[in-house]
Design a protein around this motif. Structure first.
Motif, short mmCIF file in Angstrom:
data_model
loop_
_atom_site.label_atom_id
_atom_site.label_comp_id
_atom_site.label_asym_id
_atom_site.label_seq_id
_atom_site.Cartn_x
_atom_site.Cartn_y
_atom_site.Cartn_z
N PRO A 1 40.95 51.96 63.87
CA PRO A 1 40.58 51.07 64.98
C PRO A 1 39.66 49.93 64.56
O PRO A 1 39.64 48.88 65.21
N ARG A 2 38.92 50.09 63.48
CA ARG A 2 38.01 49.05 63.01
C ARG A 2 38.77 47.82 62.50
O ARG A 2 38.19 46.75 62.34
N LEU A 3 40.04 48.03 62.20
CA LEU A 3 40.83 46.98 61.55
C LEU A 3 41.71 46.21 62.52
O LEU A 3 42.39 45.27 62.12
N MET A 4 41.71 46.60 63.80
CA MET A 4 42.62 46.01 64.76
C MET A 4 41.97 44.87 65.53
O MET A 4 40.83 44.97 65.97
N LEU B 1 47.07 44.06 63.18
CA LEU B 1 46.22 44.49 62.08
C LEU B 1 45.40 43.29 61.61
O LEU B 1 45.95 42.23 61.33
N GLY B 2 44.09 43.47 61.49
CA GLY B 2 43.20 42.35 61.21
C GLY B 2 42.85 42.14 59.76
O GLY B 2 41.88 41.41 59.47
N LEU C 1 48.38 54.86 59.75
CA LEU C 1 48.23 53.55 59.11
C LEU C 1 48.32 53.67 57.59
O LEU C 1 48.98 52.85 56.94
N MET C 2 47.68 54.68 57.02
CA MET C 2 47.73 54.85 55.57
C MET C 2 49.13 55.19 55.10
O MET C 2 49.59 54.68 54.07
N GLN C 3 49.84 56.02 55.84
CA GLN C 3 51.21 56.33 55.46
C GLN C 3 52.10 55.09 55.55
O GLN C 3 52.95 54.86 54.69
N ALA C 4 51.86 54.26 56.56
CA ALA C 4 52.66 53.04 56.71
C ALA C 4 52.46 52.08 55.55
O ALA C 4 53.36 51.29 55.22
N HIS C 5 51.29 52.16 54.90
CA HIS C 5 51.00 51.29 53.76
C HIS C 5 51.15 52.01 52.42
O HIS C 5 50.71 51.50 51.38
N GLY C 6 51.76 53.19 52.46
CA GLY C 6 52.03 53.92 51.22
C GLY C 6 50.81 54.49 50.55
O GLY C 6 50.83 54.75 49.34
#
Length: 229
Positions: free
Chosen positions: A148-151, A157-158, A216-221
């Motif tokens: 959530p800190r990154l949105m 995604l920020g 989110l981490m899985q989406a970015h591998g």
């Protein structure tokens, strides 16, 4: 209704002017000079980034400000033009690091010492399964989820790039232009010791509590399905 773009930029200019007169003036100057925006998630090597990339002591930074703060500070056009990034960490490893940090008193400030007293009866496994952690995840800065800190406010995604904390040294060296095998001294790292394996039930519990981070981490591998730490 969203404000016109020129109004967002005008407000950002006012924020930069105010920041330039405050204790974070050096941090703002460093971002403008490097054209790199670092979103500092706790327990993910941030102090080393601030020192090595920006040449600043940690207390001169913007703390753990989230991605929308930087968009509002820099203005949408400059924020989009700069390289924004963060480091994310496996939620199990990050939670364990946070537990070890606070169980020994953190930075010895009153709030940290109060939390240390609450953690004293626990080992990490019992803490991970406790109602105390479920409460801390909702509000305490170091135990809150990363994603959530990154949105941004509109749900995007920020950051342009999420780096894997598991490969922290090589990534930081690339960011700073050093050779990838240059040794990196970690600031505020836990003292090394042999850690006990994490039971599967604990990993499942933490991946449930930090589901947004896992996704989110899985989406970015950066995190495999069924990953353990």
């Amino acid at each position: 209704m969203k404000a016109p773009a020129f109004l967002d930029e005008w407000r950002a200019a006012r924020r930069r002017k105010a920041a330039g007169r405050g204790k974070q003036a050096a941090a703002l100057e460093a971002i403008l000079r490097t054209e790199k925006v670092f979103v500092h998630i706790p327990k993910c090597g941030g102090k080393s980034v601030i020192r090595d990339l920006y040449g600043l002591p940690e207390h001169d930074w913007f703390g753990h400000a989230e991605a929308p703060f930087y968009e509002q500070l820099l203005g949408p056009s400059r924020f989009a033009a700069f390289h924004s990034f963060t480091f994310m960490r496996d939620p199990v490893d990050r939670c364990r690091s946070a537990f070890e940090f606070y169980r020994t008193g953190g930075f010895q400030r009153p709030a940290a010492l109060k939390l240390a007293a609450q953690l004293e009866p626990y080992d990490f496994v019992s803490f991970a399964m406790s109602d105390l952690l479920a409460d801390l995840v909702t509000w305490q800065v170091v135990f809150r989820p990363q994603a959530p800190r990154l949105m941004l406010a509109d749900g995007r995604l920020g950051v342009d790039r999420i780096y894997d904390f598991a490969a922290f040294g090589a990534a930081l060296n690339r960011l700073t232009g050093r050779a990838e095998d240059t040794p990196v001294a970690h600031v505020n790292a836990s003292q090394p010791y042999k850690r006990a394996p994490i039971p599967e039930a604990v990993t499942k519990r933490l991946h449930d509590l930090y589901r947004e981070d896992v996704i989110l981490m899985q989406a970015h591998g950066l995190l495999a399905d069924g990953s353990t730490t």
